[in-house]
Design a protein around this motif. Structure first.
Motif, short mmCIF file in Angstrom:
data_model
loop_
_atom_site.label_atom_id
_atom_site.label_comp_id
_atom_site.label_asym_id
_atom_site.label_seq_id
_atom_site.Cartn_x
_atom_site.Cartn_y
_atom_site.Cartn_z
N GLU A 1 3.65 -5.57 -1.04
CA GLU A 1 2.42 -6.50 -0.55
C GLU A 1 2.21 -5.68 0.97
OE1 GLU A 1 0.81 -9.76 -1.53
OE2 GLU A 1 1.06 -8.03 -3.24
N MET A 2 3.05 -5.45 1.85
CA MET A 2 2.98 -4.90 2.97
C MET A 2 2.16 -3.65 2.79
SD MET A 2 6.10 -6.06 5.30
CE MET A 2 7.25 -5.23 4.28
N LYS A 3 2.72 -2.65 1.78
CA LYS A 3 2.02 -1.37 1.69
C LYS A 3 0.80 -1.38 1.44
CE LYS A 3 4.09 2.16 -0.32
NZ LYS A 3 5.14 2.76 -1.37
N LYS A 4 0.37 -2.39 0.42
CA LYS A 4 -0.86 -2.63 -0.18
C LYS A 4 -1.99 -3.15 1.07
CE LYS A 4 -3.70 -5.27 -3.78
NZ LYS A 4 -3.52 -6.45 -4.87
N ALA A 5 -1.49 -3.97 1.85
CA ALA A 5 -2.34 -4.63 2.90
C ALA A 5 -2.55 -3.29 4.09
CB ALA A 5 -1.78 -5.55 3.59
N ILE A 6 -1.41 -2.81 4.40
CA ILE A 6 -1.79 -1.61 5.53
C ILE A 6 -2.30 -0.42 4.80
CG2 ILE A 6 -0.65 -0.11 7.28
CD1 ILE A 6 1.73 -2.45 7.43
N GLY A 7 -1.99 0.00 3.58
CA GLY A 7 -2.42 0.98 2.93
C GLY A 7 -4.05 1.12 2.97
N GLN A 8 -4.59 -0.12 2.60
CA GLN A 8 -5.96 0.02 2.53
C GLN A 8 -6.86 0.33 3.82
OE1 GLN A 8 -7.80 -3.70 0.62
NE2 GLN A 8 -5.43 -4.19 0.36
N VAL A 9 -6.24 -0.08 4.83
CA VAL A 9 -6.69 -0.07 6.23
C VAL A 9 -6.50 1.66 6.78
CG1 VAL A 9 -6.61 -0.52 8.87
CG2 VAL A 9 -6.50 -2.28 7.14
N ARG A 10 -5.50 2.19 6.45
CA ARG A 10 -5.27 3.44 6.70
C ARG A 10 -5.96 4.33 5.75
NH1 ARG A 10 -1.63 4.78 10.43
NH2 ARG A 10 -0.94 6.82 9.17
N VAL A 11 -6.28 4.25 4.52
CA VAL A 11 -6.89 5.07 3.68
C VAL A 11 -8.31 4.90 3.86
CG1 VAL A 11 -7.20 5.50 1.19
CG2 VAL A 11 -5.09 4.89 1.81
N ARG A 12 -8.87 3.71 4.15
CA ARG A 12 -10.54 3.79 4.55
C ARG A 12 -10.51 4.38 5.79
NH1 ARG A 12 -13.72 -0.48 6.66
NH2 ARG A 12 -12.10 -1.19 8.01
N ALA A 13 -9.37 4.73 6.65
CA ALA A 13 -9.41 5.62 7.94
C ALA A 13 -9.31 6.98 7.58
CB ALA A 13 -8.61 5.07 8.95
N GLY A 14 -8.97 7.34 6.32
CA GLY A 14 -8.59 8.80 5.97
C GLY A 14 -7.47 9.21 6.66
N VAL A 15 -6.34 8.39 6.88
CA VAL A 15 -5.07 8.90 7.04
C VAL A 15 -3.95 7.93 5.81
CG1 VAL A 15 -5.29 9.41 9.47
CG2 VAL A 15 -4.67 6.88 8.80
N PRO A 16 -2.91 8.85 5.83
CA PRO A 16 -1.98 8.60 4.67
C PRO A 16 -1.22 7.28 5.19
CG PRO A 16 -1.51 10.84 5.26
CD PRO A 16 -2.64 10.25 6.33
#
Length: 670
Positions: free
Chosen positions: A548-563
């Motif tokens: 759940e934490m990966k999914k939440a933070i991952g959306q923000v970071r991937v939208r920003a173009g960072v892994p």
């Protein structure tokens, strides 16, 4: 370009123009004295709308989320600063950083309680029948309930535990003793906000049409509920023995002295309530193979096997991370087009001197008619990662390029979006850096001037001493040599050559914030909890769920173009806590979050007392390499003391309410 230019803050602003001679007639005190008048008010749609507009009006001015120092000093922490040569607002800002709070800012107390009183009258006096149906009455009351709870939320952030006034209002003919109310505890205020927002959510719609976009939705109520519960779970209010002396007039301690992990679970469940609405998602702009100066072609992030060949939200193959982030803030979108927006006050046109448009104008260089007054600290500039997600390392970059630290004419294609003569520390940074940071030598397009007037459009702006936007004695300048690009539209131009500053939407709450809050709350858990949803319709199983934490933070970071972060970060609570704090610092820069985050985390004594660094702005263009030497900026130094966790209450307010106690460290005037 798909330019959007409408005034969407109609409800907050438009109906106020109709008050005129009705303003005295609509005085709150008048209606407490004349019950018949209240009945007349709430049997008229026009008067009812005007009454509600007066309550909404309390959300403006000193209660804006984003603005300049005249309205919102809390938008400036260790990330942003305001400077105005010769004193003025710049001097007020510097005094604030040393704990001297201006009377104008402290008016947020009386402004908020005025709005609370206005909303309470409506909630308790309006009834169905006659002009309004039962559903319409419920809708009006839900809006008033939202406004009242939101004002308590704004008070809680600044003043901490505050008095919760009687729901039915007060009788102003009563004795002085009976009109005095003590502070409630922090948990009581946060719980009241949460309960009231859940009640409001039941009768608020999931979405609003464009005409009513500034009115709250169910998601806005639930998101505010989540924020209040997150603050109650945070270190400042959860087992904070340092605040044992913050008491009411009877000596009751107002800040929880025992840590309760379950508060984090409640906050996580409240965030999940917003997520489960299914109404919101992060805004993304499409990948562009061709572009213009204003809207350049997409610069793909460095190839990454996990993200470069997948579409969003699993990867960035189909999106433009730079434009996805930039367009959220610069007026490029209707509010109704933005799936990330949860609550807005609209375009803030009636407060253009203090709201988001003012931010853009104050940030813009003098070349384009701006005031050249708002800048970033070097700490904030360095917080942005490299484009592959690695932390920025100044020494590593200087070792790599050696004596060749400036982009040469033949190297421009290899260092996009940098222009010639730009310092290479600004190269290969993540897309949010270029959407937010106006580094020395950045290109300001400012293209709305007539016929792209070459003297005020498409300008590289340098901050060297003697340059038009650098240090010139007696003029506005940026003491760190770092400006701000966030909130500025590529067409914004205030030079008087036919250009204009485009309307900006006030993003008071957006979905990225909720996702980061959700991950933060989950990360603090050691046990498992079953928490009822906001309406009791389901139960959330809450625990430190890495997926759940990966999914939440991952959306923000991937939208920003960072892994996304590696598993080693997610498996370590302390490492992830640090990563989340950095993510909030970067993602939410300039959105009135950092100031309060540092306090609720109890990080302010370190972060806000650190020396402020910038570049050496006294170096001229001929000494350009020396300009980029990090130095302490005496003009921007600050301090932090314990009293600065909460704002003080003015003597006039303490005099009105004999049971009201002062926040620790501030004079009580006894």
């Amino acid at each position: 370009m798909k330019k959007k230019q409408i005034i969407i803050g109609l409800f907050l602003a438009g109906v106020m123009t109709s008050l005129g001679s009705c303003r005295k007639y609509l005085s709150v005190e008048h209606y407490f004295d004349d019950r018949q008048s209240e009945e007349r008010i709430f049997n008229s749609k026009d008067y009812t709308e005007q009454w509600l507009a007066n309550a909404y009006n309390a959300l403006l001015n000193n209660n804006l989320e984003m603005g300049n120092t005249g309205n919102n000093i809390t938008n400036y922490s260790d990330d942003m600063y305001f400077n105005e040569s010769g004193g003025g607002n710049g001097d007020r800002y510097r005094r604030f950083k040393f704990g001297e709070y201006d009377h104008t800012w402290l008016q947020s107390w009386s402004q908020s309680y005025g709005g609370i009183r206005q909303a309470s009258v409506m909630i308790n006096r309006m009834a169905e029948g006659g002009t309004f149906t039962e559903k319409e009455v419920a809708g009006y009351k839900a809006q008033a309930r939202f406004v009242r709870a939101y004002l308590y939320w704004l008070l809680l952030r600044k003043y901490g535990p505050v008095p919760i006034m009687p729901d039915k209002g007060v009788n102003y003919d009563d004795s002085y003793d009976n009109l005095s109310y003590p502070r409630n505890t922090y948990d009581e205020v946060a719980g009241y906000i949460a309960d009231e927002m859940a009640l409001a959510a039941k009768d608020l719609p999931l979405k609003r049409d464009n005409r009513n976009i500034a009115r709250p939705t169910r998601g806005a109520a639930l998101a505010t509920r989540a924020k209040a519960l997150l603050f109650a779970a945070s270190p400042l209010a959860n087992g904070n023995t340092e605040m044992a002396d913050f008491t009411d007039d009877k000596g009751n301690v107002l800040i929880s002295q025992q840590y309760q992990e379950a508060k984090w679970a409640k906050a996580a469940a409240a965030c999940k309530d917003v997520i489960d609405l299914g109404t919101y998602k992060l805004y993304t702009a499409v990948f562009k193979t061709r572009g213009t100066t204003d809207y350049p072609a997409t610069i793909p992030p460095p190839y990454h096997a996990g993200y470069s060949e997948k579409n969003f939200p699993d990867g960035w193959a189909d999106i433009d991370p730079f434009e996805s982030y930039r367009s959220l803030f610069n007026g490029e979108l209707y509010a109704s087009e933005n799936p990330e927006m949860i609550f807005t006050r609209g375009d803030n046109q009636i407060s253009s001197e203090g709201g988001v448009m003012a931010l853009a104008r104050l940030q813009m260089p003098k070349t384009g008619g701006g005031y050249n007054s708002h800048g970033l600290t070097l700490k904030q500039c360095d917080a942005y990662s490299m484009n592959d997600g690695r932390p920025f390392d100044r020494q590593e970059i200087r070792n790599k390029y050696g004596a060749n630290m400036f982009v040469q004419s033949g190297e421009v294609d290899n260092f996009k979006p940098l222009q010639v003569n730009v310092w290479k520390e600004f190269a290969n940074r993540e897309p949010r850096f270029y959407a937010s940071v106006a580094f020395s030598g950045a290109l300001w397009t400012m293209s709305s001037a007539v016929n792209n007037l070459p003297t005020v459009t498409n300008q590289q702006i340098f901050y060297y001493r003697g340059e038009f936007n650098g240090y010139i004695n007696g003029d506005t300048w940026l003491p760190t040599g770092i400006g701000i690009m966030k909130f500025v539209n590529p067409k914004d131009n205030n030079s008087g050559n036919g250009g204009k500053i485009f309307p900006k939407v006030d993003l008071a709450i957006r979905y990225a914030d909720i996702l980061l809050m959700y991950a933060e709350a989950l990360n603090e858990l050691g046990g498992s909890y079953n928490i009822p949803s906001w309406d009791g319709g389901t139960t959330h199983a809450i625990s430190r769920n890495i997926d759940e934490m990966k999914k939440a933070i991952g959306q923000v970071r991937v939208r920003a173009g960072v892994p996304n972060h590696e598993m080693s970060v997610y498996s370590n609570k302390e490492a992830l806590r640090t990563a989340i704090k950095r993510e909030r610092q970067v993602e939410l820069m300039g959105e009135n979050q950092r100031y309060y985050d540092l306090r609720r985390w109890k990080d302010a004594p370190v972060d806000e007392a650190e020396q402020i660094y910038g570049f050496n702005t006294f170096m001229t263009k001929d000494q350009a390499d020396l300009f980029y030497t990090p130095i302490r900026v005496p003009l921007l130094q600050t301090t932090f003391s314990r009293k600065m966790y909460f704002w003080p209450i003015e003597w006039d307010e303490l005099k009105k309410n004999k049971r009201l106690t002062q926040a620790p460290g501030w004079p009580s005037f006894d």
